[in-house]
Design a protein around this motif. Sequence first.
Motif, PDB file in Angstrom:
ATOM      1  N   LEU A  88     -57.500  42.708-125.554  1.00 55.00           N
ATOM      2  CA  LEU A  88     -58.623  42.821-126.485  1.00 55.00           C
ATOM      3  C   LEU A  88     -58.504  41.849-127.662  1.00 55.00           C
ATOM      4  O   LEU A  88     -59.452  41.096-127.937  1.00 55.00           O
ATOM      5  N   PRO A  89     -57.372  41.846-128.395  1.00 58.92           N
ATOM      6  CA  PRO A  89     -57.290  40.877-129.499  1.00 58.92           C
ATOM      7  C   PRO A  89     -57.371  39.427-129.036  1.00 58.92           C
ATOM      8  O   PRO A  89     -57.941  38.585-129.729  1.00 58.92           O
ATOM      9  N   LEU A  90     -56.834  39.135-127.869  1.00 54.93           N
ATOM     10  CA  LEU A  90     -56.936  37.774-127.352  1.00 54.93           C
ATOM     11  C   LEU A  90     -58.389  37.428-127.016  1.00 54.93           C
ATOM     12  O   LEU A  90     -58.834  36.298-127.263  1.00 54.93           O
ATOM     13  N   ALA A  91     -59.138  38.384-126.459  1.00 55.36           N
ATOM     14  CA  ALA A  91     -60.550  38.136-126.173  1.00 55.36           C
ATOM     15  C   ALA A  91     -61.342  37.907-127.456  1.00 55.36           C
ATOM     16  O   ALA A  91     -62.251  37.061-127.495  1.00 55.36           O
ATOM     17  N   VAL A  92     -60.999  38.638-128.512  1.00 56.35           N
ATOM     18  CA  VAL A  92     -61.663  38.427-129.809  1.00 56.35           C
ATOM     19  C   VAL A  92     -61.369  37.029-130.336  1.00 56.35           C
ATOM     20  O   VAL A  92     -62.259  36.335-130.846  1.00 56.35           O
ATOM     21  N   LEU A  93     -60.117  36.588-130.207  1.00 57.56           N
ATOM     22  CA  LEU A  93     -59.778  35.230-130.642  1.00 57.56           C
ATOM     23  C   LEU A  93     -60.511  34.183-129.817  1.00 57.56           C
ATOM     24  O   LEU A  93     -60.938  33.150-130.344  1.00 57.56           O
ATOM     25  N   VAL A  94     -60.661  34.440-128.518  1.00 53.87           N
ATOM     26  CA  VAL A  94     -61.418  33.514-127.663  1.00 53.87           C
ATOM     27  C   VAL A  94     -62.874  33.445-128.122  1.00 53.87           C
ATOM     28  O   VAL A  94     -63.482  32.356-128.159  1.00 53.87           O
ATOM     29  N   TYR A  95     -63.440  34.588-128.488  1.00 49.50           N
ATOM     30  CA  TYR A  95     -64.836  34.613-128.939  1.00 49.50           C
ATOM     31  C   TYR A  95     -65.034  33.745-130.178  1.00 49.50           C
ATOM     32  O   TYR A  95     -65.931  32.896-130.233  1.00 49.50           O
ATOM     33  N   PHE A  96     -64.181  33.942-131.182  1.00 50.01           N
ATOM     34  CA  PHE A  96     -64.331  33.155-132.400  1.00 50.01           C
ATOM     35  C   PHE A  96     -63.925  31.700-132.182  1.00 50.01           C
ATOM     36  O   PHE A  96     -64.465  30.800-132.831  1.00 50.01           O
TER      37      PHE A  96
END
Length: 361
Positions: free
Chosen positions: A238-246
């Motif tokens: 989840l945190p990695l996906a958030v970083l990918v989004y930004f």
Amino acid sequence: MMDAGGRSENRSRLVRAGLGAWSMLGVVGVVLAAWWLCTRLSVVVVPVVLALFVAAALAPIVDLLYRLRTPRPLASLIAVLVALAVVAVVVWLVVPAFLARIPELGSALARSTKQLDAALARQTFLGSNVDIRAIVQQAASQFFGKGSIPAALGTVVSVLTAIVLMLVVVLFYLAEGRWLAAALVGWLPEHRQREVWDLAVRLWEIVGRYFRALLVVALFDAVFIGLGLMLLNVPLALPLAVLVYFGAFLPYIGAVVSGMLAVLVALAERGPIVALLVLGVVLLVQQLEGNVIQPVVMGRIVRLPAFVVLLVIAIGGTLLGVLGAFLAVPVAACAEALLKHLSRRSGNHYDPPGTGFATGR
């Protein structure tokens, strides 16, 4: 010997060159003065500029409600409230879980960098003094500035003030933007007003479509890379996906950095085989995004060469940090459209046959 006519012609050329040089110096002086004034008034200028891009992204919603006989001020308020509701839901669902996993994410990245340091130290051509963390910290300090990110953005009070100001300006742009644009165009000579209005509409469409498409592209990257991480049983998906989004909001650079972080976490937690699989997932998703999703959602309205994108992001990041890197691509796309319009009007537009070089296609 040169006759009097030849001397007069050379003298007139020198005079024109001198006048052109002084004109160029004057333009540079005006630009520098405007830049100095904007830096002094950054607390006001930054929200006003960001509001322009947000309003361009929300404009289709306002236009749709207006066609349904909703008054434009009310339609603008509804669009802003809907956008705030979406942001609030995303923050409520994602941010707490993301913040709770930050310490674990930092530990995983620290372990992976230690493994890379040890692996690189065994390479004789690199020597034994390679420190990946020091390199990353130095690059981050160059990009974000010498202070921390919160210090660069200012105090919490100033940030909240800027957000409130931006929302007010967004409402004004959406409700009264046409009136403001018409008033500004009305100051121009009558024979130029239609041309300038059409060009302004074109630039407005570029900015709006770019940011709406960017939201879709970022969501595509985050969802499918996050699913790949979950299927490979990589922790901190989840945190990695958030970083990918930004990261998707910084074309090319953000994708590389966020993808590297995902690979590093996979290396530390699951080993080199899973790290290679994660690298394959990241590359596959980004190839689909770049060659399928992005052309569909952006169309042909923003088509800058990769070299130009990287160059303008570097320049924007150097001048204004993260904000400059974020705004660099839409500003460059608008500048490209403006230059193309001027070249066509002057009859100097040239595109080498079969290359598409001048248009970046």
